[in-house]
Write a protein that holds these residues in place. Structure first.
Motif, PDB file in Angstrom:
ATOM      1  N   VAL A 104      19.558  -3.742 -63.177  1.00  0.00           N
ATOM      2  CA  VAL A 104      18.998  -2.762 -63.359  1.00  0.00           C
ATOM      3  C   VAL A 104      17.481  -2.837 -63.931  1.00  0.00           C
ATOM      4  O   VAL A 104      16.565  -2.271 -63.604  1.00  0.00           O
ATOM      5  CB  VAL A 104      19.601  -1.466 -64.212  1.00  0.00           C
ATOM      6  CG1 VAL A 104      18.898  -0.202 -64.676  1.00  0.00           C
ATOM      7  CG2 VAL A 104      20.968  -1.104 -63.697  1.00  0.00           C
ATOM      8  N   SER A 105      17.573  -3.718 -65.047  1.00  0.00           N
ATOM      9  CA  SER A 105      16.098  -3.766 -65.511  1.00  0.00           C
ATOM     10  C   SER A 105      15.011  -4.332 -64.419  1.00  0.00           C
ATOM     11  O   SER A 105      13.858  -3.865 -64.643  1.00  0.00           O
ATOM     12  CB  SER A 105      16.399  -5.203 -66.670  1.00  0.00           C
ATOM     13  OG  SER A 105      16.907  -4.656 -67.595  1.00  0.00           O
ATOM     14  N   LEU A 106      15.432  -4.964 -63.497  1.00  0.00           N
ATOM     15  CA  LEU A 106      14.440  -5.667 -62.463  1.00  0.00           C
ATOM     16  C   LEU A 106      13.964  -4.567 -61.540  1.00  0.00           C
ATOM     17  O   LEU A 106      12.989  -4.524 -61.062  1.00  0.00           O
ATOM     18  CB  LEU A 106      15.259  -6.653 -61.658  1.00  0.00           C
ATOM     19  CG  LEU A 106      15.647  -7.836 -62.209  1.00  0.00           C
ATOM     20  CD1 LEU A 106      16.381  -8.808 -61.272  1.00  0.00           C
ATOM     21  CD2 LEU A 106      14.487  -8.940 -62.803  1.00  0.00           C
ATOM     22  N   ILE A 107      14.554  -3.507 -61.604  1.00  0.00           N
ATOM     23  CA  ILE A 107      14.050  -2.333 -60.767  1.00  0.00           C
ATOM     24  C   ILE A 107      13.488  -1.386 -61.519  1.00  0.00           C
ATOM     25  O   ILE A 107      12.333  -0.902 -61.341  1.00  0.00           O
ATOM     26  CB  ILE A 107      15.276  -1.588 -60.107  1.00  0.00           C
ATOM     27  CG1 ILE A 107      16.215  -2.719 -59.311  1.00  0.00           C
ATOM     28  CG2 ILE A 107      14.762  -0.596 -59.059  1.00  0.00           C
ATOM     29  CD1 ILE A 107      17.411  -1.991 -58.744  1.00  0.00           C
ATOM     30  N   VAL A 270      15.509  -6.156 -54.273  1.00  0.00           N
ATOM     31  CA  VAL A 270      14.237  -5.742 -53.182  1.00  0.00           C
ATOM     32  C   VAL A 270      14.979  -4.640 -52.232  1.00  0.00           C
ATOM     33  O   VAL A 270      14.223  -3.769 -51.996  1.00  0.00           O
ATOM     34  CB  VAL A 270      13.981  -7.260 -52.639  1.00  0.00           C
ATOM     35  CG1 VAL A 270      13.021  -6.884 -51.514  1.00  0.00           C
ATOM     36  CG2 VAL A 270      13.245  -7.919 -53.722  1.00  0.00           C
ATOM     37  N   ASP A 271      16.176  -4.968 -51.989  1.00  0.00           N
ATOM     38  CA  ASP A 271      16.760  -4.010 -50.913  1.00  0.00           C
ATOM     39  C   ASP A 271      16.521  -2.653 -51.650  1.00  0.00           C
ATOM     40  O   ASP A 271      16.575  -1.810 -51.006  1.00  0.00           O
ATOM     41  CB  ASP A 271      18.182  -4.191 -50.769  1.00  0.00           C
ATOM     42  CG  ASP A 271      18.572  -5.417 -49.650  1.00  0.00           C
ATOM     43  OD1 ASP A 271      17.688  -5.507 -48.951  1.00  0.00           O
ATOM     44  OD2 ASP A 271      19.501  -5.957 -49.753  1.00  0.00           O
ATOM     45  N   CYS A 272      16.904  -2.527 -52.801  1.00  0.00           N
ATOM     46  CA  CYS A 272      16.998  -1.325 -53.708  1.00  0.00           C
ATOM     47  C   CYS A 272      15.615  -0.671 -53.700  1.00  0.00           C
ATOM     48  O   CYS A 272      15.492   0.718 -53.305  1.00  0.00           O
ATOM     49  CB  CYS A 272      17.397  -1.409 -54.910  1.00  0.00           C
ATOM     50  SG  CYS A 272      17.620  -0.079 -55.897  1.00  0.00           S
ATOM     51  N   LEU A 273      14.546  -1.540 -54.048  1.00  0.00           N
ATOM     52  CA  LEU A 273      13.242  -1.040 -53.919  1.00  0.00           C
ATOM     53  C   LEU A 273      12.846  -0.630 -52.643  1.00  0.00           C
ATOM     54  O   LEU A 273      11.725   0.063 -52.288  1.00  0.00           O
ATOM     55  CB  LEU A 273      12.201  -2.152 -54.464  1.00  0.00           C
ATOM     56  CG  LEU A 273      12.345  -2.423 -55.875  1.00  0.00           C
ATOM     57  CD1 LEU A 273      11.862  -3.652 -56.404  1.00  0.00           C
ATOM     58  CD2 LEU A 273      11.855  -1.051 -56.795  1.00  0.00           C
ATOM     59  N   ASP A 274      13.328  -1.214 -51.437  1.00  0.00           N
ATOM     60  CA  ASP A 274      12.991  -1.013 -50.161  1.00  0.00           C
ATOM     61  C   ASP A 274      13.869   0.256 -49.439  1.00  0.00           C
ATOM     62  O   ASP A 274      14.000   0.673 -48.256  1.00  0.00           O
ATOM     63  CB  ASP A 274      13.406  -1.784 -49.247  1.00  0.00           C
ATOM     64  CG  ASP A 274      12.233  -2.977 -49.080  1.00  0.00           C
ATOM     65  OD1 ASP A 274      11.002  -2.582 -49.705  1.00  0.00           O
ATOM     66  OD2 ASP A 274      12.405  -4.062 -48.736  1.00  0.00           O
ATOM     67  N   GLY A 275      14.502   1.009 -50.526  1.00  0.00           N
ATOM     68  CA  GLY A 275      15.405   2.252 -49.943  1.00  0.00           C
ATOM     69  C   GLY A 275      16.704   1.751 -49.577  1.00  0.00           C
ATOM     70  O   GLY A 275      17.429   2.715 -49.031  1.00  0.00           O
ATOM     71  N   GLY A 311      11.538  10.870 -55.733  1.00  0.00           N
ATOM     72  CA  GLY A 311      10.465  11.000 -55.041  1.00  0.00           C
ATOM     73  C   GLY A 311       9.751   9.757 -55.159  1.00  0.00           C
ATOM     74  O   GLY A 311       9.077   8.968 -53.950  1.00  0.00           O
ATOM     75  N   CYS A 312       9.702   8.933 -56.270  1.00  0.00           N
ATOM     76  CA  CYS A 312       8.818   7.777 -56.483  1.00  0.00           C
ATOM     77  C   CYS A 312       9.499   6.685 -55.729  1.00  0.00           C
ATOM     78  O   CYS A 312       9.192   5.704 -55.099  1.00  0.00           O
ATOM     79  CB  CYS A 312       8.764   7.585 -57.903  1.00  0.00           C
ATOM     80  SG  CYS A 312       7.805   5.971 -58.002  1.00  0.00           S
ATOM     81  N   GLN A 316       6.594   3.270 -51.541  1.00  0.00           N
ATOM     82  CA  GLN A 316       6.211   1.755 -51.659  1.00  0.00           C
ATOM     83  C   GLN A 316       5.788   1.196 -52.617  1.00  0.00           C
ATOM     84  O   GLN A 316       5.894   0.200 -53.341  1.00  0.00           O
ATOM     85  CB  GLN A 316       5.376   1.050 -50.404  1.00  0.00           C
ATOM     86  CG  GLN A 316       6.102   1.082 -49.145  1.00  0.00           C
ATOM     87  CD  GLN A 316       7.451   0.070 -49.123  1.00  0.00           C
ATOM     88  OE1 GLN A 316       7.264  -1.138 -49.206  1.00  0.00           O
ATOM     89  NE2 GLN A 316       8.749   0.457 -49.183  1.00  0.00           N
ATOM     90  N   LEU A 317       5.474   2.173 -53.891  1.00  0.00           N
ATOM     91  CA  LEU A 317       4.968   1.787 -55.017  1.00  0.00           C
ATOM     92  C   LEU A 317       5.543   1.110 -55.942  1.00  0.00           C
ATOM     93  O   LEU A 317       5.214  -0.166 -56.526  1.00  0.00           O
ATOM     94  CB  LEU A 317       4.314   3.086 -55.554  1.00  0.00           C
ATOM     95  CG  LEU A 317       3.252   3.104 -56.913  1.00  0.00           C
ATOM     96  CD1 LEU A 317       2.074   2.430 -56.038  1.00  0.00           C
ATOM     97  CD2 LEU A 317       2.789   4.340 -57.284  1.00  0.00           C
TER      98      LEU A 317
END
Ligand code: URA
Length: 448
Positions: A104-107, A270-275, A311-312, A316-317
């Motif tokens: 979790v920390s990394l995201i 990274v998958d998580c940050l890419d949705g 929303g955030c 891609q932010l």
């Protein structure tokens, strides 16, 4: 009260005997004595056998709230405390007591930075079956986690977040005391854990702190009641010291997300940050970020904070912030992106297949953690090195229906023999039955 005069110097350094006898007999330490003890420990002026005896006396007899506060503040003040310039962006952090697959920390750090907060996240390394955020960061090509206090402050001011290790000069007393606790059976003490964790978090100079206190078969605290006690102790003390503090009690019977192992977890974030986040991971990320937005006064309600976070995450932010953060810490972004495209970066990859059809009833985090450890992804002693690319991914989680022969998990190993052992061990982590398991909520309680 303590009889005798502490500290008095003998030719072997500072004599802790009056403190040891006081705690042994169940008395409280007078004001100022724990501070002198911490100062002497940080300066290396105590005898190991006396430090060990004092820690054991504290372990057995406990510390009251005032003593725990004195110990924690003395530990925090034993070294450098980060100082940030005045800025409208609140300073926040999260600490997890650790688990298997807990990435979790990394995201959270880049997500909160994208939401306009500052996150000086000073993290630790994995030990035993518990993964460590720094080991995950270091699996990124070129990424450094040892930064000076000046570099930490500068990066947080520029980018909004950093994930790095404790500098040599931060909280030296905790390093000395933790090393002694590790070899004297005195780790599982609520006041000692409280002062150890909070001394490090408060040295970051933050105003709000979220604690993720885990319970379950792969957690430090096995039961919800033990986790609740630790959470209350840390929330009360954090608040007493002027930091808005809240805790989530979260289950750790099943790994978080679908991967465990340093690089494999970076891929998953990274998958998580890419949705493309697994549901449990996304839930904990969104709840953690929402609590910190509310705690820090950025949002008035938790519901409003949740929708801001969701929303955030759709933009891609947070992903850009993540890359900015790792690039600032030396990562080679071309090598990082190329590594992300590889299906595996370990020499051997093998699959574990379901022995029969049915519903997954159990995927035991403790066993998955032991498998990652056996593959070389974890350490037994603090000085051990870890293999960044080994681990387990594509885990099938409880509640999933599977056909016979379906892939339950993949093992990434350094060689065939290690993969064989891992597959045998990993098979024991799963049970498959006819009925769905009773599912507990991931977040059991919020302590505020
Ligand atoms: N983690 C810490 O940092 N300190 C403890 O005492 C236990 C876990």
């Amino acid at each position: 009260m303590v009889d005798g005069h502490f500290p008095f110097r003998s030719n072997r350094g500072v004599n802790l005997l009056p403190l040891i006898e006081a705690k042994r007999d169940g008395r409280t330490f007078p004001d100022g004595q724990l501070e002198k003890f911490v100062e002497a420990v940080a300066a290396g002026r105590c005898q190991d056998e006396q430090v060990a005896a004092l820690l054991m006396a504290i372990f057995l007899k406990g510390l009251d709230t005032a003593e725990t506060r004195s110990l924690m503040l003395a530990m925090r003040n034993s070294g450098e405390v980060l100082k940030f310039p005045e800025d409208e962006r609140p300073l926040v952090d999260k600490h997890s007591t650790g688990g298997v697959g807990d990435k979790v920390s990394l995201i959270l750090a880049p997500l909160l930075a994208a939401l306009g907060l500052r996150v000086p996240m000073i993290s630790g390394r994995g030990l035993g079956i518990t993964g460590g955020t720094l080991d995950k960061m270091e699996s990124i090509p070129g990424c450094r986690t040892l930064l000076s206090p000046g570099e930490i402050v500068d990066q947080v001011q520029r980018i909004g977040c950093v994930i790095c290790g404790q500098t040599d000069k931060m909280v030296p007393a905790d390093r000395a005391l933790y090393a002694m606790r590790d070899v004297t059976g005195t780790i599982p003490s609520i006041p000692l854990i409280t002062s150890s964790i909070l001394s490090k978090k408060l040295a970051e100079g933050i105003g709000s702190l979220l604690l993720d206190v885990k319970f379950g078969n792969a957690a430090f605290m096995r039961t919800p009641q033990q986790a609740r006690e630790l959470a209350w102790s840390m929330v009360n003390l954090g608040r007493h010291c002027g930091v808005r503090t809240r805790a989530l009690l979260t289950g750790m019977d099943t790994p978080l997300g679908l991967a465990a192992g340093n690089w494999l977890e970076v891929r998953e974030i990274v998958d998580c940050l890419d949705g493309r986040a697994p549901t449990d991971l996304e839930h904990l990320v969104v709840e953690s970020a929402a609590h910190l937005l509310e705690l820090s006064g950025r949002e008035r309600t938790l519901d409003a904070a949740r929708s801001t976070v969701l929303g955030c995450l759709k933009t891609q932010l947070p992903r850009y912030r993540f890359e900015e953060m790792i690039a600032a810490q030396g990562a080679d972004l071309d090598a990082f992106r190329a590594k992300l495209k590889q299906d595996t970066s370990a020499p051997v990859m093998r699959e574990l297949r379901a022995p029969k059809a049915g519903i997954i009833r159990r995927c035991e985090a403790r066993i998955v953690g032991e498998v990652v450890h056996q593959l070389g992804g974890g350490r037994t002693a603090r000085a051990d090195s870890v293999r960044p690319d080994v681990g387990v991914d594509r885990l099938m989680k409880p509640g999933h229906a599977v056909d016979s022969g379906l892939v339950l998990a993949r093992v990434h190993a350094m060689d065939e023999a290690a993969a064989d052992t891992a597959l045998t061990m990993l098979a024991e982590a799963f049970s498959i039955g006819d009925e769905p398991p009773d599912q507990q909520p991931l977040i059991l309680e919020t302590i505020k």
